[in-house]
Design a protein around this motif. Sequence first.
Motif, mmCIF file in Angstrom:
data_model
loop_
_atom_site.group_PDB
_atom_site.id
_atom_site.type_symbol
_atom_site.label_atom_id
_atom_site.label_comp_id
_atom_site.label_asym_id
_atom_site.label_seq_id
_atom_site.Cartn_x
_atom_site.Cartn_y
_atom_site.Cartn_z
ATOM 1 N N VAL A 135 0.860 -1.181 0.000
ATOM 2 C CA VAL A 135 0.000 0.000 0.000
ATOM 3 C C VAL A 135 0.896 1.231 0.000
ATOM 4 C CG1 VAL A 135 -1.841 1.259 1.165
ATOM 5 C CG2 VAL A 135 -1.797 -1.244 1.246
ATOM 6 N N LEU A 136 0.789 2.025 -1.047
ATOM 7 C CA LEU A 136 1.687 3.151 -1.257
ATOM 8 C C LEU A 136 0.928 4.467 -1.176
ATOM 9 C CD1 LEU A 136 3.610 1.620 -4.274
ATOM 10 C CD2 LEU A 136 4.283 1.596 -1.859
ATOM 11 N N ARG A 190 -1.792 3.546 8.055
ATOM 12 C CA ARG A 190 -0.969 2.989 9.140
ATOM 13 C C ARG A 190 -1.795 2.646 10.373
ATOM 14 N NH1 ARG A 190 2.828 5.109 13.357
ATOM 15 N NH2 ARG A 190 4.785 3.910 13.213
ATOM 16 N N ALA A 191 -2.860 3.400 10.605
ATOM 17 C CA ALA A 191 -3.699 3.175 11.781
ATOM 18 C C ALA A 191 -4.331 1.788 11.794
ATOM 19 C CB ALA A 191 -4.782 4.253 11.851
ATOM 20 N N VAL A 230 0.659 -6.248 5.357
ATOM 21 C CA VAL A 230 0.644 -5.003 4.608
ATOM 22 C C VAL A 230 2.011 -4.348 4.713
ATOM 23 C CG1 VAL A 230 -0.308 -2.675 4.472
ATOM 24 C CG2 VAL A 230 -1.820 -4.617 4.876
ATOM 25 N N ALA A 231 2.613 -4.057 3.561
ATOM 26 C CA ALA A 231 3.849 -3.274 3.505
ATOM 27 C C ALA A 231 3.453 -1.868 3.073
ATOM 28 C CB ALA A 231 4.836 -3.883 2.532
ATOM 29 N N LEU A 232 3.741 -0.903 3.922
ATOM 30 C CA LEU A 232 3.261 0.464 3.736
ATOM 31 C C LEU A 232 4.428 1.382 3.414
ATOM 32 C CD1 LEU A 232 0.909 2.482 3.952
ATOM 33 C CD2 LEU A 232 1.296 2.539 6.424
ATOM 34 N N VAL A 265 -0.950 -4.353 -5.260
ATOM 35 C CA VAL A 265 -0.390 -3.022 -5.038
ATOM 36 C C VAL A 265 -1.530 -2.009 -5.082
ATOM 37 C CG1 VAL A 265 1.114 -1.209 -5.935
ATOM 38 C CG2 VAL A 265 1.858 -3.589 -6.020
ATOM 39 N N PHE A 266 -1.592 -1.160 -4.070
ATOM 40 C CA PHE A 266 -2.570 -0.076 -4.025
ATOM 41 C C PHE A 266 -1.825 1.254 -3.946
ATOM 42 C CE2 PHE A 266 -4.547 -3.756 -2.146
ATOM 43 C CZ PHE A 266 -5.863 -3.728 -2.561
ATOM 44 N N PHE A 267 -2.296 2.243 -4.705
ATOM 45 C CA PHE A 267 -1.853 3.614 -4.439
ATOM 46 C C PHE A 267 -3.060 4.343 -3.869
ATOM 47 C CE2 PHE A 267 0.455 7.394 -4.345
ATOM 48 C CZ PHE A 267 1.784 7.058 -4.553
ATOM 49 N N VAL A 268 -2.866 4.915 -2.675
ATOM 50 C CA VAL A 268 -3.984 5.399 -1.869
ATOM 51 C C VAL A 268 -3.704 6.826 -1.416
ATOM 52 C CG1 VAL A 268 -5.358 4.965 0.210
ATOM 53 C CG2 VAL A 268 -4.392 3.040 -1.074
ATOM 54 N N GLY A 269 -4.719 7.674 -1.468
ATOM 55 C CA GLY A 269 -4.540 9.030 -0.964
ATOM 56 C C GLY A 269 -5.616 9.967 -1.456
#
Length: 281
Positions: A10-11, A22-23, A51-53, A79-83
């Motif tokens: 998760v990026l 992260r929470a 999960v690798a953050l 793979v996720f790109f999140v934001g």
Amino acid sequence: MPETQPTALVLTALPLEYAAVRAYVANRQELVHRNGTRVERGLLPETPWHVALGELGVGAERAAALTTQLINWLHPEAVFFVGVAGSLKDDIGIGDVVVGTQVYEIHGGKQTPEGFLVRPKALPGSHALEQAARSAVRDMPDVRAHFMPIATGDVVLADAESEIAQHIRARYSDAGAIEMEGSGAAHAAHVSGQVDALVIRGISDRADAQKHKADATGSQQRASAQAAAVTVAVLRKHRPRGEGSADSEEGPQAVHGGDHIDFRGGTFYGTVVGKQTGRQR
């Protein structure tokens, strides 16, 4: 990473996006690549996922390079790109979530005396992850989700009447949101060959002149929290390869008849410890 510990990567680009994901991650441990890239790796409770953050910073080229490095290092299945992102549609409001059915790289083209000739580049999101997202958000009444293309550009769009805004409306009219890293991460996952990828963005502004006012109200924190919640919900639905669906009543390792394990309809990789009896079928 060991095959018995499937990893989802998760990026994020920004610290507040990172903090929102992260929470949810327990038992975190920091890992450092030999080139200095850092991730935190931990458990997503009540799932088989580790999960690798990673917090990569801003920009599609940077995202592509670092995502490639992390895929080669950590061997994730997803793979996720999140934001956060800016809305490109009137009916997509601040706090909504856009799940990328595909990702556009909006700057590809050729400048000629007759004008700019677009050479569209698009990568689809993972079908399996998109389906998990569609299923997950049905049970999330506090999330208003949209499944649409997402535009990636090396620009912070804060003027809805600008030339770049007009370019997007004219040539990528079905895009629901604009951000800066998704195409880079999606391309890295695509080139790797076997990694599912999905871009999930919470809307923090309307990509117009009021962006700074929206940001001042805490919209980025809210949007980050919504995107993180959807990402976690997707991982609670989606299962690692070989484990079947989270909603399946009978996966490939369903138990039948007491101490017998039935592998019918599935494939098992690994050592089986058991006892052979006189009754065989």
